[in-house]
Design an enzyme around this catalytic site. Sequence first.
Site, mmCIF file in Angstrom:
data_model
loop_
_atom_site.group_PDB
_atom_site.id
_atom_site.type_symbol
_atom_site.label_atom_id
_atom_site.label_comp_id
_atom_site.label_asym_id
_atom_site.label_seq_id
_atom_site.Cartn_x
_atom_site.Cartn_y
_atom_site.Cartn_z
ATOM 1 N N ASN A 53 13.255 4.904 4.710
ATOM 2 C CA ASN A 53 12.366 3.883 5.270
ATOM 3 C C ASN A 53 11.175 4.566 5.926
ATOM 4 O O ASN A 53 11.298 5.668 6.479
ATOM 5 C CB ASN A 53 13.116 3.046 6.328
ATOM 6 C CG ASN A 53 12.232 1.933 6.887
ATOM 7 O OD1 ASN A 53 11.632 1.169 6.133
ATOM 8 N ND2 ASN A 53 12.120 1.877 8.205
ATOM 9 N N ASP A 82 15.928 1.485 12.318
ATOM 10 C CA ASP A 82 15.090 2.671 12.600
ATOM 11 C C ASP A 82 15.885 3.775 13.297
ATOM 12 O O ASP A 82 15.310 4.636 13.966
ATOM 13 C CB ASP A 82 13.871 2.288 13.466
ATOM 14 C CG ASP A 82 12.997 1.258 12.764
ATOM 15 O OD1 ASP A 82 12.439 0.384 13.450
ATOM 16 O OD2 ASP A 82 12.901 1.314 11.527
ATOM 17 N N GLU A 108 1.272 7.397 6.798
ATOM 18 C CA GLU A 108 2.256 6.755 5.909
ATOM 19 C C GLU A 108 2.087 7.133 4.448
ATOM 20 O O GLU A 108 3.048 7.527 3.769
ATOM 21 C CB GLU A 108 2.167 5.240 6.051
ATOM 22 C CG GLU A 108 2.526 4.740 7.435
ATOM 23 C CD GLU A 108 2.423 3.248 7.530
ATOM 24 O OE1 GLU A 108 2.835 2.560 6.603
ATOM 25 O OE2 GLU A 108 1.929 2.773 8.561
ATOM 26 N N ILE A 132 16.448 -7.050 7.135
ATOM 27 C CA ILE A 132 17.370 -6.070 7.729
ATOM 28 C C ILE A 132 18.637 -6.055 6.873
ATOM 29 O O ILE A 132 19.287 -7.098 6.693
ATOM 30 C CB ILE A 132 17.723 -6.466 9.187
ATOM 31 C CG1 ILE A 132 16.453 -6.453 10.052
ATOM 32 C CG2 ILE A 132 18.787 -5.549 9.781
ATOM 33 C CD1 ILE A 132 15.912 -5.071 10.380
ATOM 34 N N LEU A 133 18.981 -4.905 6.306
ATOM 35 C CA LEU A 133 20.156 -4.802 5.441
ATOM 36 C C LEU A 133 21.410 -4.657 6.306
ATOM 37 O O LEU A 133 21.376 -4.052 7.378
ATOM 38 C CB LEU A 133 19.994 -3.606 4.506
ATOM 39 C CG LEU A 133 18.828 -3.732 3.502
ATOM 40 C CD1 LEU A 133 18.517 -2.382 2.868
ATOM 41 C CD2 LEU A 133 19.145 -4.788 2.450
ATOM 42 N N HIS A 173 8.447 4.082 8.909
ATOM 43 C CA HIS A 173 8.185 3.284 10.113
ATOM 44 C C HIS A 173 6.847 3.730 10.688
ATOM 45 O O HIS A 173 6.613 4.947 10.830
ATOM 46 C CB HIS A 173 9.315 3.464 11.134
ATOM 47 C CG HIS A 173 9.115 2.630 12.353
ATOM 48 N ND1 HIS A 173 9.256 1.256 12.337
ATOM 49 C CD2 HIS A 173 8.721 2.958 13.608
ATOM 50 C CE1 HIS A 173 8.968 0.783 13.535
ATOM 51 N NE2 HIS A 173 8.639 1.798 14.329
ATOM 52 N N THR A 177 0.843 -1.217 0.000
ATOM 53 C CA THR A 177 0.000 0.000 0.000
ATOM 54 C C THR A 177 0.869 1.256 0.000
ATOM 55 O O THR A 177 0.509 2.274 -0.578
ATOM 56 C CB THR A 177 -0.940 0.039 1.223
ATOM 57 O OG1 THR A 177 -0.167 0.074 2.423
ATOM 58 C CG2 THR A 177 -1.888 -1.144 1.223
ATOM 59 N N GLU A 228 -3.419 5.380 6.468
ATOM 60 C CA GLU A 228 -4.236 6.344 5.682
ATOM 61 C C GLU A 228 -3.856 7.789 6.001
ATOM 62 O O GLU A 228 -3.716 8.614 5.118
ATOM 63 C CB GLU A 228 -5.722 6.136 5.991
ATOM 64 C CG GLU A 228 -6.306 4.916 5.314
ATOM 65 C CD GLU A 228 -7.734 4.614 5.812
ATOM 66 O OE1 GLU A 228 -8.376 3.752 5.188
ATOM 67 O OE2 GLU A 228 -8.169 5.227 6.816
HETATM 68 C C1 GRF Z 1 3.455 -0.569 6.790
HETATM 69 O O1 GRF Z 1 2.768 -0.535 8.003
HETATM 70 C C2 GRF Z 1 4.765 0.148 6.930
HETATM 71 O O2 GRF Z 1 4.748 1.201 7.854
HETATM 72 C C3 GRF Z 1 5.650 -0.899 7.465
HETATM 73 O O3 GRF Z 1 5.239 -2.117 6.869
HETATM 74 C C4 GRF Z 1 3.900 -1.974 6.435
HETATM 75 C C5 GRF Z 1 3.927 -2.199 4.961
HETATM 76 O O4 GRF Z 1 2.710 -2.098 4.427
HETATM 77 N N1 GRF Z 1 7.021 -0.584 7.120
HETATM 78 P P1 GRF Z 1 2.582 -2.110 2.825
HETATM 79 O O5 GRF Z 1 3.304 -3.343 2.300
HETATM 80 O O6 GRF Z 1 3.220 -0.849 2.314
HETATM 81 O O7 GRF Z 1 1.104 -2.151 2.600
#
Ligand code: GRF
Length: 204
Positions: free
Chosen positions: A112, A155, A185, A97-98, A114, A18, A182
Amino acid sequence: MLNGRTVRTAVLVSGGGTNLQAILDARGKVIRHAEIVLVVSGNPEAYALERAKRAGIPALAISAKLLGGREAFEQELQRILELHKIELIVLAGFLTILSPDFIGRWDHRILNIHPALIPSFCGKDYYGLRVHRAALERGVKLTGATVHYVNEIPDGGEIILQKAVEVLPGDTPETLQRRVMEQAEWILLPQAVEMVARQLKVED
Ligand code: GRF
């Protein structure tokens, strides 16, 4: 590579995608200085691969398991990124984890997302629903999302953008996760990609 053109960007995924979709939908709107030219999934089953295909973006999966471990995985990942002349990497739900070695080659070139307000509820064992479960257990009234540069500490990299989201009475980890996606992110990640891509073009 950067002057006068868009920044060649790869999105790394593992799951539903998403956040990848939010980036794809922002192309030409919020995102004008980055071109999404590749999607790489650590999980061959990830629905994110389907989203990439629908958007006409070259997409592939590489599995650490099949390649026999993280070192071989990172070698293959590096090879593919160089082949596609990638300049910026976005981790969007990417769960591998890289290594510090790999990250060291991409200083301030990996972002990234989070699903919490770092430094809360972050670090090695905080991902997916676990993050929201911990926030509910602690009883915070506000949580949210953070976009940050990736460094060798999970992180732990420099924070780029954050957005707060209210925790509502009766929230479950699932309802809270959805609201954070929603309201935070899916807004922050495209904004951060554009901000960093624009900076990279200026620096060149
Ligand atoms: C999301 O909650 C993001 O914050 C976390 O992993 C989840 C990934 O969701 N890193 P999607 O694959 O982007 O739907």
